[in-house]
Design an enzyme around this catalytic site. Structure first.
Site, PDB file in Angstrom:
ATOM      1  N   LYS A  74      -8.638  -0.599   0.831  1.00 63.07           N
ATOM      2  CA  LYS A  74      -9.722  -1.020   1.712  1.00 63.07           C
ATOM      3  C   LYS A  74     -10.522  -2.075   0.961  1.00 63.07           C
ATOM      4  O   LYS A  74     -10.988  -1.829  -0.153  1.00 63.07           O
ATOM      5  CB  LYS A  74     -10.637   0.151   2.099  1.00 63.07           C
ATOM      6  CG  LYS A  74     -10.153   0.908   3.329  1.00 63.07           C
ATOM      7  CD  LYS A  74     -10.084   0.015   4.525  1.00 63.07           C
ATOM      8  CE  LYS A  74      -9.244   0.603   5.646  1.00 63.07           C
ATOM      9  NZ  LYS A  74      -8.884  -0.438   6.615  1.00 63.07           N
ATOM     10  N   GLU A 124       0.808  -1.220   0.000  1.00 67.04           N
ATOM     11  CA  GLU A 124       0.000   0.000   0.000  1.00 67.04           C
ATOM     12  C   GLU A 124       0.838   1.264   0.000  1.00 67.04           C
ATOM     13  O   GLU A 124       1.727   1.446   0.845  1.00 67.04           O
ATOM     14  CB  GLU A 124      -0.942   0.027   1.212  1.00 67.04           C
ATOM     15  CG  GLU A 124      -1.840   1.242   1.248  1.00 67.04           C
ATOM     16  CD  GLU A 124      -2.903   1.198   2.334  1.00 67.04           C
ATOM     17  OE1 GLU A 124      -3.733   2.119   2.381  1.00 67.04           O
ATOM     18  OE2 GLU A 124      -2.895   0.231   3.132  1.00 67.04           O
TER      19      GLU A 124
END
Length: 350
Positions: free
Chosen positions: A167, A151
């Site tokens: 997410k 990420e």
């Protein structure tokens, strides 16, 4: 282990010849190439290196990891699922829309002298390759971190800054639920707001929303948020506006941080912080969100330990047992690599 030389490794580059270490992020706008580790709790270590050269493949080194059965969790299954239910109560009361609930896994190092985080990075590179993988090894400063993060927290190129919040997690794309998409959109809105505090008015855009990305053993929903820094904005301003990263806190961020503090029982440390590099001479940098990240604490009570964090974003649509299973899914492969096994590990215990 102070005999291990300070070094950092990111993006196919190896940095050696340590010149300076500071906790002042203003240094990142000065000169030179810096490795950065920012703890979730707010501490930051910036290390400037004098020799940075291509070295894309970390070779074998000293690594003997914990036995699989040695891993324990700061929150056991009952405590974690109870925490999920408590967050849903906060959501029902209108205090928060989403909050990330995490737990820290720990295991004693069986041979601290055979525990080089760069050797662990090499194992992760082969068993769990990741776009923002790297090492920061500063034993004299208490920083020994190996990350396999998928990420992006912040990427800067001149005045352009970008974030890539994750997410939504499943074993396959078919596992992703409406809840995962809603969670991603909520965090994208939060990241847009954070970047908007330090970017020129009207410059923040979302070039990618809820894109499915495949990673070893799982898939994620990933979005991209981009903006142009306002005149005079510097790295310290970026940190002030965006830290801790939105994807590992919740929305609204202030409420989520308060709830997280009330439920979690161990500091997150570099997990959920920011880890990466900054080239001040080029006005460039790339920091990952410190997920899928191991760190060594040599001075832990009882002796040196290896730690690893895992968590999940909780919304009104969350099922407590499914969220626990998501934290296990995120941890299993990485713990197996660190422990030297090639099978999926069983459940972690308290």
């Amino acid at each position: 282990m102070h005999d291990l030389a300070p070094m950092a490794r990111f993006g196919g580059l190896l940095a050696t010849d340590l010149r300076d270490v500071t906790s002042d992020p203003a240094a990142l706008d000065s000169r030179g190439w810096w490795a950065v580790v920012a703890d979730y709790e707010g501490g930051i270590v910036c290390a400037r290196f004098g020799d940075v050269r291509p070295d894309p493949d970390p070779g074998p080194g000293r690594w003997r990891g914990p036995a699989p059965e040695q891993w324990t969790s700061s929150l056991d299954r009952a405590a974690y699922t109870a925490g999920v239910r408590r967050i849903r109560e906060h959501i029902a009361a209108g205090e928060v829309y989403q909050a990330n609930l995490c737990r820290v896994l720990s295991a004693p190092l069986p041979d601290p002298q055979a525990a080089d985080v760069d050797a662990l990075t090499a194992l992760l590179a082969h068993g769990n390759p990741a776009p923002y993988a790297g090492t920061v090894r500063l034993p004299a400063h208490g920083v020994e971190v190996a990350t396999a993060s998928p990420e992006l927290y912040l990427r800067r190129s001149g005045r352009t800054v970008e974030s890539g919040p994750i997410k939504g997690t499943g074993r396959t794309a078919a596992d992703l639920l409406e809840k995962d998409h809603a969670e991603n959109v909520m965090i994208v809105d939060l990241v847009r707001n954070d970047l908007g505090r330090v970017c020129a008015t009207g410059s923040v855009t979302v070039p990618g929303l809820c894109v499915v990305e495949a990673h070893p053993g799982l898939v994620h929903l990933v979005s991209t948020v981009r903006g142009e820094l306002a005149d005079g904005a510097r790295w310290a301003d970026l940190f002030a506006a965006t830290f801790p990263p939105g994807s590992v806190t919740g929305a609204p961020k202030a409420s989520a941080l308060r709830i997280i503090e009330s439920l979690e029982t161990a500091p997150r440390g570099p997990y959920c912080g920011g880890i990466g590099w900054v080239d001040a001479d080029r006005g460039a940098g790339e920091l990952a969100v410190g997920i899928r990240t191991f760190w060594i604490e040599r001075d832990a009570p009882g002796g040196p330990v290896l730690r690893f964090g895992t968590g999940a974003g909780i919304t009104w649509g969350s099922d407590p047992e499914r969220e626990w299973a998501e934290t296990e899914l995120k941890a299993d492969r990485l713990l197996a690599i660190a422990s030297g096994t090639h099978r999926t590990l069983g459940r972690t215990t308290r």
